[in-house]
Design an enzyme around this catalytic site. Structure first.
Site, PDB file in Angstrom:
ATOM      1  N   HIS A 500       0.833  -1.197   0.000  1.00  0.00           N
ATOM      2  CA  HIS A 500       0.000   0.000   0.000  1.00  0.00           C
ATOM      3  C   HIS A 500       0.868   1.248   0.000  1.00  0.00           C
ATOM      4  O   HIS A 500       0.854   2.029   0.943  1.00  0.00           O
ATOM      5  CB  HIS A 500      -0.984  -0.039   1.177  1.00  0.00           C
ATOM      6  CG  HIS A 500      -1.881  -1.244   1.145  1.00  0.00           C
ATOM      7  ND1 HIS A 500      -2.637  -1.663   2.202  1.00  0.00           N
ATOM      8  CD2 HIS A 500      -2.135  -2.135   0.154  1.00  0.00           C
ATOM      9  CE1 HIS A 500      -3.320  -2.762   1.870  1.00  0.00           C
ATOM     10  NE2 HIS A 500      -3.012  -3.061   0.621  1.00  0.00           N
TER      11      HIS A 500
HETATM   12  C1  LIG Z   1      -0.104  -9.151  -3.102  1.00  0.00           C
HETATM   13  C2  LIG Z   1      -1.000  -7.944  -3.163  1.00  0.00           C
HETATM   14  C3  LIG Z   1      -2.243  -7.953  -2.505  1.00  0.00           C
HETATM   15  C4  LIG Z   1      -3.080  -6.836  -2.585  1.00  0.00           C
HETATM   16  N1  LIG Z   1      -4.293  -6.884  -1.955  1.00  0.00           N
HETATM   17  C5  LIG Z   1      -5.103  -5.796  -1.975  1.00  0.00           C
HETATM   18  C6  LIG Z   1      -6.377  -5.803  -1.334  1.00  0.00           C
HETATM   19  O1  LIG Z   1      -6.824  -6.802  -0.789  1.00  0.00           O
HETATM   20  N2  LIG Z   1      -7.109  -4.664  -1.352  1.00  0.00           N
HETATM   21  C7  LIG Z   1      -6.690  -3.528  -1.953  1.00  0.00           C
HETATM   22  O2  LIG Z   1      -7.397  -2.521  -1.893  1.00  0.00           O
HETATM   23  N3  LIG Z   1      -5.502  -3.506  -2.608  1.00  0.00           N
HETATM   24  C8  LIG Z   1      -4.701  -4.606  -2.638  1.00  0.00           C
HETATM   25  N4  LIG Z   1      -3.512  -4.575  -3.317  1.00  0.00           N
HETATM   26  C9  LIG Z   1      -3.152  -3.346  -4.053  1.00  0.00           C
HETATM   27  C10 LIG Z   1      -3.759  -3.330  -5.458  1.00  0.00           C
HETATM   28  O3  LIG Z   1      -3.331  -4.452  -6.164  1.00  0.00           O
HETATM   29  C11 LIG Z   1      -3.362  -2.027  -6.174  1.00  0.00           C
HETATM   30  O4  LIG Z   1      -3.880  -0.935  -5.418  1.00  0.00           O
HETATM   31  C12 LIG Z   1      -3.927  -1.911  -7.582  1.00  0.00           C
HETATM   32  O5  LIG Z   1      -3.660  -3.056  -8.344  1.00  0.00           O
HETATM   33  C13 LIG Z   1      -3.303  -0.685  -8.255  1.00  0.00           C
HETATM   34  O6  LIG Z   1      -3.768  -0.560  -9.582  1.00  0.00           O
HETATM   35  P1  LIG Z   1      -2.921   0.301 -10.619  1.00  0.00           P
HETATM   36  O7  LIG Z   1      -3.662   0.262 -11.914  1.00  0.00           O
HETATM   37  O8  LIG Z   1      -2.613   1.629 -10.034  1.00  0.00           O
HETATM   38  O9  LIG Z   1      -1.507  -0.447 -10.747  1.00  0.00           O
HETATM   39  P2  LIG Z   1      -1.114  -1.944 -11.170  1.00  0.00           P
HETATM   40  O10 LIG Z   1      -2.184  -2.894 -10.897  1.00  0.00           O
HETATM   41  O11 LIG Z   1       0.219  -2.196 -10.542  1.00  0.00           O
HETATM   42  O12 LIG Z   1      -0.943  -1.840 -12.737  1.00  0.00           O
HETATM   43  C14 LIG Z   1       0.115  -1.112 -13.328  1.00  0.00           C
HETATM   44  C15 LIG Z   1       0.516  -1.767 -14.636  1.00  0.00           C
HETATM   45  O13 LIG Z   1       1.454  -0.921 -15.280  1.00  0.00           O
HETATM   46  C16 LIG Z   1       2.500  -1.698 -15.840  1.00  0.00           C
HETATM   47  N5  LIG Z   1       3.685  -0.824 -15.968  1.00  0.00           N
HETATM   48  C17 LIG Z   1       4.432  -0.289 -14.984  1.00  0.00           C
HETATM   49  N6  LIG Z   1       5.394   0.496 -15.481  1.00  0.00           N
HETATM   50  C18 LIG Z   1       5.260   0.462 -16.836  1.00  0.00           C
HETATM   51  C19 LIG Z   1       5.965   1.074 -17.903  1.00  0.00           C
HETATM   52  N7  LIG Z   1       6.998   1.913 -17.694  1.00  0.00           N
HETATM   53  N8  LIG Z   1       5.564   0.801 -19.179  1.00  0.00           N
HETATM   54  C20 LIG Z   1       4.510  -0.033 -19.416  1.00  0.00           C
HETATM   55  N9  LIG Z   1       3.816  -0.647 -18.427  1.00  0.00           N
HETATM   56  C21 LIG Z   1       4.174  -0.383 -17.151  1.00  0.00           C
HETATM   57  C22 LIG Z   1       2.683  -2.852 -14.870  1.00  0.00           C
HETATM   58  O14 LIG Z   1       3.294  -3.955 -15.494  1.00  0.00           O
HETATM   59  C23 LIG Z   1       1.232  -3.119 -14.450  1.00  0.00           C
HETATM   60  O15 LIG Z   1       0.612  -4.065 -15.282  1.00  0.00           O
HETATM   61  C24 LIG Z   1      -2.663  -5.678  -3.294  1.00  0.00           C
HETATM   62  C25 LIG Z   1      -1.430  -5.678  -3.953  1.00  0.00           C
HETATM   63  C26 LIG Z   1      -0.606  -6.802  -3.899  1.00  0.00           C
HETATM   64  C27 LIG Z   1       0.699  -6.761  -4.622  1.00  0.00           C
END
Ligand SMILES: Cc1cc2nc3c(=O)[nH]c(=O)nc-3n(C[C@H](O)[C@H](O)[C@H](O)COP(=O)(O)OP(=O)(O)OC[C@H]3O[C@@H](n4cnc5c(N)ncnc54)[C@H](O)[C@@H]3O)c2cc1C
Ligand code: SF4
Length: 582
Positions: A500
């Site tokens: 987080h």
């Molecule tokens: C093990 C685990 C358990 C979790 N459990 C919970 C939970 O129970 N409840 C909760 O609220 N949250 C939880 N989370 C947090 C939640 O997963 C994230 O808040 C959420 O996925 C964030 O979404 P996002 O789109 O911001 O980023 P992400 O899901 O991280 O997606 C970002 C994407 O961008 C891509 N990327 C990064 N840099 C680049 C680049 N330079 N060029 C191209 N692509 C790129 C990555 O490969 C990824 O696919 C958990 C996280 C983990 C790791």
């Protein structure tokens, strides 16, 4: 020389939850969206029969390759930062769907207090209550304004929940009833009620029934198989971007995903984003993707780093407190307690990522802080996520850490021990921030992101006070021995704590102190939107993704308004509540 591709309306950096939401909403509205994802294409078939703890939970099959890109870390500015070589304190996702594929699914809303934290704290306790080192600020949006977007995200996911008696106003019920109340959850709720607290079943993206969401996507019923966190769900029963927003966007015919495409720069000209530069990770070839709108959706750490390497926005300076990119990096302050039961056994090996219960009597400003030396607090919860065979050895304090006694106590207490957690808020400190590392670089020679972070007095006092409640609840539940862990030493990036991370590209009403407005639109570049938990001006006492999802829906609405109405800033900048000219 980079090859220039055909222009699209919107390009996203990465394809996780936030990009998926933007892609679904904008393609439905008729715009073309291109998602550039550095990882591989993934479908449910890739997660079929993958309940292998060693491969996924301990060797991090679904996580970012740290030999190619990582962060450097130090506790304070006098130290030398060193690279994180193995996944530890947090796990960074990769591949299509991002971390949303291997998350637990605990899907909370923040409290109304969170969005107006500075104003409400000053109003109730006076300005002096906020320490000088804490750049605490309102978010430029109220809970009431964000509520419809929370509702939209919960309906997209099919959240199974029960109303939080101490939470904010809800315009509608959760789309599905809560998960089952197991023995340990029932005992927790009874104990909390006896102590005068208000427990409720945890809001869960592990679905309690087969469900069709408003976009027509089908999500299945959870089997309580206990392999949510760090694993994809092969039953298609955990809401993630692969079973919800990505197929919605694809079905419109307006969404193109390009895998193995690592974005290395946001391109700008005359105060406008013109597109992005990316590298094909298989061939090493460089491409330019021109777009009318650039949506930076690559998770907190990548979002901040990409802005800094692209020289977009004003980097934060901890000496002066000026600048915004990298400011207010926050984490989560955890506490835990384990109860050991001599005469009770529980089905601890069964579970689901968001199977649990919680109470909020020590979260936000739900309790009087007048005589306390901290602000905010945290959620107190029990979860039954399932115990896997390798990495679970709860033993009472005083047990040797190895040898025959350790083995026999581990076996005895495997299903005779229960843990509670405090998921504490993390408030900003002037000395906790993100910037570019002056020494270490990634595989392309670009500087790594440097994290300077330590727990503060506020964190330590809060964890001590609120964490003590965990022990009271376990005693009330009838535990024979209770071990409480609520004393914080320095933050350590090695043991897993929680993924987080928040802040770095924070939102607010005043461009002096924030990077993006309440639509996650950059103050300095009208057609550049940066969304995800990087926008949080502080971190609350909850998991972040409910709020991440809500903000992504609002961001999608902002992008559509921007494109439909011929551009411009969507929000008028304010200073101390008054409009200012930009
Ligand atoms: C093990 C685990 C358990 C979790 N459990 C919970 C939970 O129970 N409840 C909760 O609220 N949250 C939880 N989370 C947090 C939640 O997963 C994230 O808040 C959420 O996925 C964030 O979404 P996002 O789109 O911001 O980023 P992400 O899901 O991280 O997606 C970002 C994407 O961008 C891509 N990327 C990064 N840099 C680049 C680049 N330079 N060029 C191209 N692509 C790129 C990555 O490969 C990824 O696919 C958990 C996280 C983990 C790791
Ligand atoms: S516990 Fe439920 S949601 Fe989680 S992986 Fe198993 S079936 Fe899927």
């Amino acid at each position: 020389m980079a090859t220039e591709l055909e222009r699209v309306d919107i390009v996203t950096v990465g394809v996780g939850w936030t990009a998926g939401i933007i892609a679904a909403e904008l393609t439905k509205a008729g715009y073309t969206v291109k998602g550039l994802e550095r990882g591989e294409e993934k479908t449910l078939d890739d997660y079929f029969h993958q309940k292998d703890e060693l491969r996924y939970a301990l060797r991090y099959e679904m996580m970012q390759d740290l030999s190619k890109e990582t962060v450097t870390f130090r506790n304070n500015a006098d130290m030398t930062a060193l690279p994180m070589r193995r996944h530890g304190s947090f796990l960074l996702g990769t591949d299509l769907g991002g971390s949303g594929v291997h998350w637990n699914g605990q899907t909370y809303r923040f409290l109304p207090y969170d969005f107006e934290i500075r104003s409400l704290t000053e109003e109730r306790y006076g300005e002096d209550k906020i320490p000088d080192y804490m750049p605490l600020q309102d978010w430029g949006i109220t809970y009431e304004e964000l509520e419809p977007y929370y509702d939209q995200f919960e309906k997209t996911c099919g959240i199974a929940g029960e109303e939080n008696p101490l939470g904010g106003f809800r315009s509608d019920e959760y789309p599905l009833p809560p998960m089952v109340e197991t023995k340990m959850i029932r005992m927790f709720k009874e104990a909390a009620t006896n102590l005068g607290y208000d427990p409720f079943q945890m809001p869960s993206a592990n679905l309690t029934d087969s469900y069709e969401n408003p976009d027509g996507q089908r999500i299945n019923e959870c089997q309580y198989c206990a392999f949510c966190e760090r694993f994809g769900c092969d039953y298609g029963a955990k809401s993630d971007p692969i079973v919800t927003v990505i197929p919605t966007a694809k079905e419109t015919g307006n969404f193109e995903i390009r895998q193995n495409s690592n974005v290395t720069r946001i391109l700008t000209e005359n105060g406008e984003a013109t597109g992005v530069l990316f590298v094909d990770t298989k061939t090493g070839e460089e491409f330019i993707q021109p777009a009318d709108v650039v949506a930076v959706t690559s998770y907190v750490l990548n979002n901040t780093r990409l802005l800094l390497t692209s020289e977009v926005g004003r980097p934060y300076d901890p000496e002066t407190g000026e600048g915004v990119i990298g400011k207010n990096y926050c984490y989560q302050v955890m506490g835990s307690a384990t109860g050991f039961f001599e005469n009770e056994k529980f089905n601890t090996f069964m579970g689901a990522g968001a199977l649990g219960a919680a109470f909020d009597n020590f979260n936000g400003d739900n309790f009087d802080h007048s005589d306390l030396d901290f602000l905010h607090g945290g959620e107190i919860a029990i979860t039954q996520t399932g115990r896997r065979p390798i990495n679970n050895n709860p033993t009472p304090e005083g047990t040797p850490r190895w040898g025959s006694e350790f083995k026999s106590e581990s076996l005895k207490y495997f299903n005779r021990s229960l843990s509670l957690r405090l998921q504490g808020s993390s408030l900003p400190s002037r000395n906790n921030y993100l910037d570019l590392d002056p020494v270490y670089t990634d595989q392309y020679g670009d500087p790594l992101l440097r994290m300077t972070y330590n727990f503060t007095d506020q964190d330590r006092n809060m964890a001590e006070h609120c964490g003590a409640v965990l022990g009271d609840v376990l005693e009330e539940m009838g535990a024979d021995q209770v071990d409480v862990s609520n004393e914080l030493s320095d933050y350590d990036i090695v043991p897993y704590q929680t993924t987080h991370n928040t802040g770095g590209v924070i939102m607010g009403a005043d461009p002096e102190t924030s990077a993006v407005n309440s639509y996650n639109q950059m103050w300095d570049y009208d057609n550049l939107f940066v969304t995800g938990a990087s926008a949080f001006a502080h971190n609350s006492g909850y998991n972040p993704t409910g709020t991440v999802g809500a903000l992504a829906y609002r961001c999608a609405e902002g992008i559509q308004q921007f494109l439909d109405n011929g551009g411009g800033q969507l929000v008028e900048a304010k200073k101390n509540g008054r409009k200012i000219n930009m």
